[in-house]
Design a protein around this motif. Sequence first.
Motif, PDB file in Angstrom:
ATOM      1  N   ILE A 145       0.844  -1.204   0.000  1.00 55.85           N
ATOM      2  CA  ILE A 145       0.000   0.000   0.000  1.00 55.85           C
ATOM      3  C   ILE A 145       0.878   1.254   0.000  1.00 55.85           C
ATOM      4  O   ILE A 145       0.525   2.283  -0.584  1.00 55.85           O
ATOM      5  CB  ILE A 145      -0.981  -0.009   1.204  1.00 55.85           C
ATOM      6  N   ARG A 146       2.057   1.173   0.611  1.00 55.42           N
ATOM      7  CA  ARG A 146       3.005   2.310   0.575  1.00 55.42           C
ATOM      8  C   ARG A 146       3.407   2.605  -0.870  1.00 55.42           C
ATOM      9  O   ARG A 146       3.595   3.762  -1.248  1.00 55.42           O
ATOM     10  CB  ARG A 146       4.256   1.996   1.416  1.00 55.42           C
ATOM     11  N   VAL A 147       3.565   1.551  -1.684  1.00 50.22           N
ATOM     12  CA  VAL A 147       3.917   1.753  -3.102  1.00 50.22           C
ATOM     13  C   VAL A 147       2.775   2.470  -3.824  1.00 50.22           C
ATOM     14  O   VAL A 147       2.998   3.399  -4.602  1.00 50.22           O
ATOM     15  CB  VAL A 147       4.248   0.412  -3.797  1.00 50.22           C
ATOM     16  N   LEU A 148       1.529   2.052  -3.549  1.00 45.04           N
ATOM     17  CA  LEU A 148       0.360   2.732  -4.145  1.00 45.04           C
ATOM     18  C   LEU A 148       0.328   4.202  -3.717  1.00 45.04           C
ATOM     19  O   LEU A 148       0.033   5.091  -4.518  1.00 45.04           O
ATOM     20  CB  LEU A 148      -0.947   2.061  -3.698  1.00 45.04           C
ATOM     21  N   PHE A 149       0.641   4.453  -2.444  1.00 45.50           N
ATOM     22  CA  PHE A 149       0.607   5.826  -1.906  1.00 45.50           C
ATOM     23  C   PHE A 149       1.657   6.694  -2.597  1.00 45.50           C
ATOM     24  O   PHE A 149       1.363   7.804  -3.053  1.00 45.50           O
ATOM     25  CB  PHE A 149       0.834   5.789  -0.390  1.00 45.50           C
ATOM     26  N   GLU A 150       2.888   6.170  -2.719  1.00 41.94           N
ATOM     27  CA  GLU A 150       3.953   6.941  -3.374  1.00 41.94           C
ATOM     28  C   GLU A 150       3.562   7.296  -4.809  1.00 41.94           C
ATOM     29  O   GLU A 150       3.765   8.421  -5.261  1.00 41.94           O
ATOM     30  CB  GLU A 150       5.253   6.120  -3.356  1.00 41.94           C
TER      31      GLU A 150
END
Length: 958
Positions: free
Chosen positions: A38-43
Amino acid sequence: PGSPYQPVVEALENHPQKKFYNVSKLGGAKYDTLPYSIRVLFESSVRNCDGFLVKETDAMNILDWKTKQNHVEVPFCPARVVLQDFTGIPAMVDFAAMREAVRNAGGDPVKVNPACPTDLTVDHSLQIDFSKCAIQNAPNPGGGDAPKPPARLSPLRAQPRKVPCRGQGGCRGGPCESGRHPAPCSAQIENTPILCPFHLQPVPEPETVLKNQEMEFGRNRERLQFFKWSSKVFKNISIIPPETGTAHQVNLEYLSKVVFEVKDLLYPDSVVGTDSHTTMVNGLGILGWGVGGIETEAVMLGMPLTLTLPEVVGCELTGTVSPFATSIDIVLSVTKHLRQAEVAGKFVEFFGSGVSQLSVADRTTIANMCPEYGAILSFFPVDNVTLKHLKHTGLDKAKLEVMEAYLKAVKLFRSDESSSREPEYSQVVQVSLSSIIPYVSGPKRSQDRVAVNNMKSDFQACLNEKCGVKGFQIAAEKQDDTVPVEYEGNEYKLSHGCVVIAAVISCTNNCNPSVMLAAGLLAKKAVEAGLVVKPYIRTSLSPGSGMVTHYLSSSGVLPYLSKLGFEVVGYGCSTCVGNTAPLPEAIRNAIKQGDIIACGVLSGTKNFEGRLCDCVRANYLASPPLVVAYAIAGTVRIDFETEPLGIGFNGKSIYLRDIWPTRKELHTVEEECVISSMFKELKEKMEKGNKRWNLLEAPESTLFPWDSKSTYIRCPSFFDKLAKEPGAPQPVENAHVLLYLGDSVTTDHISPAGSIARSSAAAKYLTSKGLTPREFNSYGARRGNDAVMTRGTFANIKLLNKFIGKPAPKTIHFPSGQTLDVFEAAELYQKEGIPVIILAGKKYGLGSSRDWAAKGPFLLGVKAVLAESFEKVHRSQLIGIGIAPLQFHPGENPSTLGLTGKEQFSILFPPELSPRMTLDVKTNTGKVFSVIALFENNMEITLYKYGGSLNFVARRFL
């Protein structure tokens, strides 16, 4: 530059010229609890935020994942796209057509290029066929056992080939003269040069092979020339030519960046692809999964992918792997746990102390099996294991340092330190690696699993049991009988459980060749300890593919396997299909004389009683290293924990634990010897290119020179109404119903697929072009020709149109009353200037995402689909091509509204549409009813106004 989050762009510590979005500061404590995926989606949402395609609220929704999962749709802009040739053809044809349309509308066609970096792998298989190969090593012709060889041919000694490698320069170990080595056989890994498997040097190709390859190149010339043109004129796309391909896995890893760097801006690698194997890259810490053709094309055009913010299942790996468990034991066990945990439609992410025990090969194999357990993806965050692997693939030290620093700065690096905080997950599934123990299957059926540590007692039970699925019913007083036998001047004793066939086969192990490497390392240690295999045991080694040969050759274990009698017999199906050499006569006689339950042990897939040899009644499937171990022991009646395999040098008892390679040893050899040489070879291939591809002539013009005679590639008419600014949505006036369908109409019913029926509209078209039925090929091969694909839309023989009353790809053309093929009726309506619509029931567009399930109806002239409900992905694909998805109000359908489908329908669109607004529909019989326009947001309304995403993007170039 346009991102409102520009203030969080920082310089990377110790690398001031490198910049990145420091999303960890932006998210604070909330960010620290997010799953890594989800951090990758956020970035991605922060970096791509433009206030239109990606809004600030989207980024905040992802940050609030804990409360918003399953409740909101979010955009995702992947870093790159991977296509294979079948799905790549229509996408590249659309780009070529867009250049044409932009030129015709006064724009600059040179500006039309994919906005997202795209790699297209032309991976059709060139058939390679070794001539004059020993018959018994030919691949199974299919549908059962291969024909038995004549008695005079021994499968263990394949006939020498006419074209040996003749000791070419650089081919170590001397020439492969007749009889010195067994011959390789026909099932060489696709698209690799023929190799002498003992020296890994190319063998001169027989004339027949060259002819086969030329024929294949000729058959695909038109497609290949189009791809070659695409590679020359489009920026941002790289075409990987045919014959480059080693395994799909390596192709993906060669393309994988892990961290992207564009103009000194760093960001995580992420990918969508038109292949279910795309998830493999999750094992490298790269977010990626497979999607349909229209979504992929939209991403290539610079549009985000839309997905429901998913649940993330944390899979916690704990404990220590049993030393005797192989990679395949681990992969299958983890897969089984995930299947039971019901993870369909969710992200899976791995964490816990056990993750570091899995090699990158283990991780990519688990991730590759996503379709098995239904998850969207299976994410392994980057850790030290990943970095070590990347180092061995040849990534330079400076890049690795930047990568590690960046991933740690944005908290995308997984650490085993106890101080590091684990993310919070929607649910947690625990898998104890300690509980994974090695099994064998047998003695008669592959589904009867036996734990290796119970093997001795289980075989004893089989001797006692009545004859049946497991039992042999041997009288108690005869269970310890032995039969003396003389073989090659020595006397041996055969008893129940003695091993007489041991075959290391890799047909089921190609996805993870490390288990074959484990067999080789075990053999090496066994030979060094002074262990031998009894000479009467029929041993054989069939690597299955060139990739496995590469593992065995580059690691230097082949001579040790050979010393134990495991010599390469060929690349085809051998022992599994019953192609085993007869046992020595003395051994056969002894087995029959003493009524001995003799055993075969093999690492294949089939072990039915008597399959390997009529006098071998017990057959076990085992991992390759266990096959070698049982061959050395000479019996399956052994407890590996307490009994030695045999006596080594100096009369010392050698136990299995003494020679079993540790996972650390295995990973070290795999990474340092195998992976590094494999990637070196692949990089050389990529840089050198392919001779035939290099010589292939293709135009270099800005616009593609369409050939009007071509039946494979044609300029489609998606851009006929391209305009700089959209007009108001046009009303649909006096439309006829093309098809009146029921519930659960799938994309398979709609989209052209499979072979082209001789009586179909597509067949009539191809016949008119001078083709014979033998030359029709399939719809898949002709995806670059819209004339064929449009004629194949709704051509499924199982299509149930209520106007016809029985399954058939037919409909009624109402002005004339004729019953026609769906395409012929649609063509008549278009000539008459009459628009058409489709009436349908619940769940219209179910099934896998297929781009032509939307493109086909659009080219048939369908303006709207009126249904009780839509499958979500298909609904967005209809909008993406310019068809309005309209839904009846709950409880209403054509029947309750008293519609027959024979009426003419008029649908009025107001100048300003809003999400989910109600529209009025009038019929020529005076009936009026309302429907819901299923546009979920303003972005979808904009796309619809422009006539779909292709036209929306194309007008940017005007």
